[in-house]
Scaffold this motif. Structure first.
Motif, mmCIF file in Angstrom:
data_model
loop_
_atom_site.group_PDB
_atom_site.id
_atom_site.type_symbol
_atom_site.label_atom_id
_atom_site.label_comp_id
_atom_site.label_asym_id
_atom_site.label_seq_id
_atom_site.Cartn_x
_atom_site.Cartn_y
_atom_site.Cartn_z
ATOM 1 N N ILE A 80 0.836 -1.203 0.000
ATOM 2 C CA ILE A 80 0.000 0.000 0.000
ATOM 3 C C ILE A 80 0.871 1.253 0.000
ATOM 4 N N THR A 81 1.905 1.271 0.854
ATOM 5 C CA THR A 81 2.805 2.426 0.903
ATOM 6 C C THR A 81 3.480 2.660 -0.445
ATOM 7 N N ASN A 82 4.011 1.598 -1.034
ATOM 8 C CA ASN A 82 4.714 1.732 -2.315
ATOM 9 C C ASN A 82 3.787 2.243 -3.414
ATOM 10 N N ALA A 83 2.583 1.684 -3.489
ATOM 11 C CA ALA A 83 1.633 2.104 -4.517
ATOM 12 C C ALA A 83 1.199 3.552 -4.297
ATOM 13 N N LEU A 84 0.969 3.920 -3.044
ATOM 14 C CA LEU A 84 0.489 5.259 -2.744
ATOM 15 C C LEU A 84 1.526 6.324 -3.088
ATOM 16 N N PHE A 85 2.773 6.128 -2.673
ATOM 17 C CA PHE A 85 3.788 7.145 -2.942
ATOM 18 C C PHE A 85 4.204 7.164 -4.409
ATOM 19 N N THR A 86 4.125 6.033 -5.064
ATOM 20 C CA THR A 86 4.354 6.027 -6.513
ATOM 21 C C THR A 86 3.304 6.875 -7.214
ATOM 22 N N LEU A 87 2.059 6.737 -6.779
ATOM 23 C CA LEU A 87 0.971 7.512 -7.364
ATOM 24 C C LEU A 87 1.094 8.995 -7.032
ATOM 25 N N LEU A 88 1.401 9.318 -5.781
ATOM 26 C CA LEU A 88 1.562 10.727 -5.397
ATOM 27 C C LEU A 88 2.692 11.379 -6.189
ATOM 28 N N GLU A 89 3.757 10.619 -6.425
ATOM 29 C CA GLU A 89 4.859 11.151 -7.231
ATOM 30 C C GLU A 89 4.374 11.485 -8.645
ATOM 31 N N LYS A 90 3.610 10.587 -9.247
ATOM 32 C CA LYS A 90 3.091 10.816 -10.602
ATOM 33 C C LYS A 90 2.170 12.032 -10.652
ATOM 34 N N ILE A 91 1.226 12.088 -9.713
ATOM 35 C CA ILE A 91 0.244 13.176 -9.722
ATOM 36 C C ILE A 91 0.925 14.522 -9.500
ATOM 37 N N SER A 92 1.865 14.563 -8.566
ATOM 38 C CA SER A 92 2.545 15.832 -8.283
ATOM 39 C C SER A 92 3.345 16.314 -9.486
ATOM 40 N N PHE A 93 3.917 15.383 -10.255
ATOM 41 C CA PHE A 93 4.657 15.758 -11.462
ATOM 42 C C PHE A 93 3.695 16.265 -12.539
ATOM 43 N N GLU A 94 2.567 15.602 -12.691
ATOM 44 C CA GLU A 94 1.585 16.007 -13.693
ATOM 45 C C GLU A 94 1.009 17.392 -13.407
ATOM 46 N N LEU A 95 0.946 17.748 -12.121
ATOM 47 C CA LEU A 95 0.345 19.028 -11.722
ATOM 48 C C LEU A 95 1.393 20.014 -11.219
ATOM 49 N N ILE A 96 2.623 19.863 -11.693
ATOM 50 C CA ILE A 96 3.745 20.615 -11.138
ATOM 51 C C ILE A 96 3.551 22.119 -11.187
ATOM 52 N N SER A 97 2.867 22.650 -12.193
ATOM 53 C CA SER A 97 2.694 24.102 -12.306
ATOM 54 C C SER A 97 1.453 24.609 -11.582
ATOM 55 N N ARG A 98 0.626 23.687 -11.097
ATOM 56 C CA ARG A 98 -0.642 24.105 -10.502
ATOM 57 C C ARG A 98 -0.785 23.787 -9.014
ATOM 58 N N VAL A 99 -0.090 22.756 -8.566
ATOM 59 C CA VAL A 99 -0.265 22.311 -7.181
ATOM 60 C C VAL A 99 1.092 22.023 -6.548
ATOM 61 N N VAL A 100 1.272 22.476 -5.317
ATOM 62 C CA VAL A 100 2.455 22.139 -4.527
ATOM 63 C C VAL A 100 2.028 21.137 -3.453
ATOM 64 N N PHE A 101 2.554 19.925 -3.541
ATOM 65 C CA PHE A 101 2.220 18.874 -2.579
ATOM 66 C C PHE A 101 3.232 18.895 -1.440
ATOM 67 N N VAL A 102 2.732 19.041 -0.220
ATOM 68 C CA VAL A 102 3.596 19.111 0.959
ATOM 69 C C VAL A 102 3.276 17.938 1.885
ATOM 70 N N ILE A 103 4.267 17.098 2.122
ATOM 71 C CA ILE A 103 4.086 15.949 3.009
ATOM 72 C C ILE A 103 4.186 16.440 4.458
ATOM 73 N N LYS A 104 3.051 16.532 5.113
ATOM 74 C CA LYS A 104 3.017 17.005 6.504
ATOM 75 C C LYS A 104 3.176 15.851 7.499
ATOM 76 N N THR A 105 2.596 14.703 7.163
ATOM 77 C CA THR A 105 2.666 13.531 8.035
ATOM 78 C C THR A 105 2.978 12.302 7.190
ATOM 79 N N CYS A 106 4.020 11.591 7.566
ATOM 80 C CA CYS A 106 4.365 10.336 6.893
ATOM 81 C C CYS A 106 4.823 9.358 7.977
ATOM 82 N N VAL A 107 3.858 8.616 8.519
ATOM 83 C CA VAL A 107 4.149 7.638 9.569
ATOM 84 C C VAL A 107 3.574 6.307 9.100
ATOM 85 N N VAL A 108 4.369 5.607 8.302
ATOM 86 C CA VAL A 108 3.908 4.383 7.652
ATOM 87 C C VAL A 108 4.925 3.263 7.832
#
Length: 388
Positions: free
Chosen positions: A195-223
């Motif tokens: 689950i962790t691997n799939a989730l962060f792989t997806l977040l990486e993809k989405i953040s790259f696709e939206l690089i000019s529109r959204v800044v993703f900030v990891i506030k909590t990562c306890v996995v």
């Protein structure tokens, strides 16, 4: 080799120089950021270096997780945990809810979930700095599998539409998207890791696709390892040598952005129809993983979409099993489930055996949503009756 409990507890014996140029050869930068604007580095090839293993050995992640585990946790989440009278919207396994700061007389809502062992609780909170009117949207879901890409993408799109973010920025500042992830541990079967691997792989993809529109900030990562008792030398289970999650959930105040990691939510805050909502997990015949939306930012209601209420094959056989054997059959983490896990399942199974879809949602051609409105006086959810 995992860092010692002393290292994890304080982080002072770790040196940033461990992140050498040699390490960077197998790491790549992402468009995911920490609070201090540092970029999250992830493995170039996650088949050789797992993402969860990397996060669990990354000095910055270890320090952040250790700090949060010391300062932003509570055993049981109550109404009084946050200084607000906003309603608590609880998400059961496989559910998602959205809430904005304009709801419930501008008090917003507290989104919460617990009971995550191998499961992960994922929360988003978005806002934009240049808006004349402060608009905040929060979402929280309880993920029990890696296969929720379309739902998570849909959630991010929900935030973009709420803030009216178009394909091009057009001079406006990008949307800030805070991300919180809690759950999983070093389970033997590696379910948490998947689950962790799939989730962060997806977040990486989405953040790259939206690089000019959204800044993703990891506030909590306890996995995974960052949430495992053995990693910290903590005795969380009957057997200190058995891996077990430290925190099993998360609560987030949409308005303030305050979060707290939790072990459990007070039973009076589980929301309407908890048995019915748990039963839905056992009634889904579809191979497609889909989160059930129970709260939307446009309606001050908790709603349950109609589904086929039916007993599954061999349900009577499971009911006849002793608890220890039953756990091995129905849980991905039998070694660390809560004491009431089996009794909850038995109640759910008996409900499925004695209830029909028509009993709950009405005749086949007249199926209706079950909706509940919040009564602030009693701090409770009551069935919503539409005005004629």
């Amino acid at each position: 080799m995992r860092p010692s409990s002393k290292t994890l507890a304080h982080g002072k014996s770790l040196d940033e120089r461990q992140e050498t140029n040699e390490q960077h050869k197998w790491l790549k930068p992402t468009c995911l950021y920490f609070d201090d604007n540092k970029i999250l580095m992830l493995p170039v090839d996650s088949s050789k270096v797992s993402i969860d293993g990397h996060l669990s050995s990354m000095p910055r992640c270890i320090r952040n997780a250790s700090r949060l585990l010391q300062s932003q946790t509570t055993e049981t989440f109550h109404h009084e945990t946050f200084d607000t009278i906003a309603p608590v919207v609880y998400m059961h396994q496989g559910e998602i809810g959205h809430a904005s700061n304009s709801q419930y007389d501008k008090r917003g809502a507290i989104l919460a979930s617990d009971s995550a062992t191998t499961c992960h609780v994922l929360a988003f909170r978005s806002y934009r700095d240049d808006e004349n009117e402060e608009k905040i949207l929060g979402s929280l879901c309880h993920l029990d599998a890696p296969q929720y890409e379309s739902c998570i993408r849909g959630t991010v799109q929900e935030h973009l539409e709420y803030h009216d973010i178009r394909n091009a920025i057009g001079g406006t500042s990008p949307l800030c998207m805070e991300v919180h992830v809690v759950g999983g541990y070093n389970d033997v079967d590696g379910t948490s890791s998947e689950i962790t691997n799939a989730l962060f792989t997806l977040l990486e993809k989405i953040s790259f696709e939206l690089i000019s529109r959204v800044v993703f900030v990891i506030k909590t990562c306890v996995v995974c390892g960052l949430n495992d008792c053995i990693s910290y030398g903590i005795d969380c289970s009957k057997d200190a040598s058995v891996p077990s999650p430290i925190m099993r959930g998360l609560a987030m105040d949409v308005n303030s952005g305050r979060t707290v990691m939790i072990q459990q939510v007070d039973k009076i805050l589980l929301g309407p129809e908890p048995i019915l909502r748990r039963a839905r997990l056992w009634c889904n015949d579809s191979d497609e993983a889909c989160l059930n939306i129970v709260h939307r930012h446009g309606h001050d209601l908790i709603s349950i979409e109609p589904f086929e209420v039916k007993a599954f094959p061999n349900i009577e056989v499971l009911l006849d099993l002793p608890d220890k054997v039953l756990l091995m059959q129905i849980s991905t983490s039998p070694e660390c489930e809560a004491e009431e896990y089996c009794s909850q399942f038995r109640n759910t199974a008996k409900f499925l055996m004695s209830t029909t879809t028509e009993d709950i949602f009405g005749p086949h051609n007249q199926r209706k949503y079950l909706s509940y409105e919040y009564w602030s006086g009693s701090r409770d959810w009551k069935e919503f009756a539409e005005k004629v």
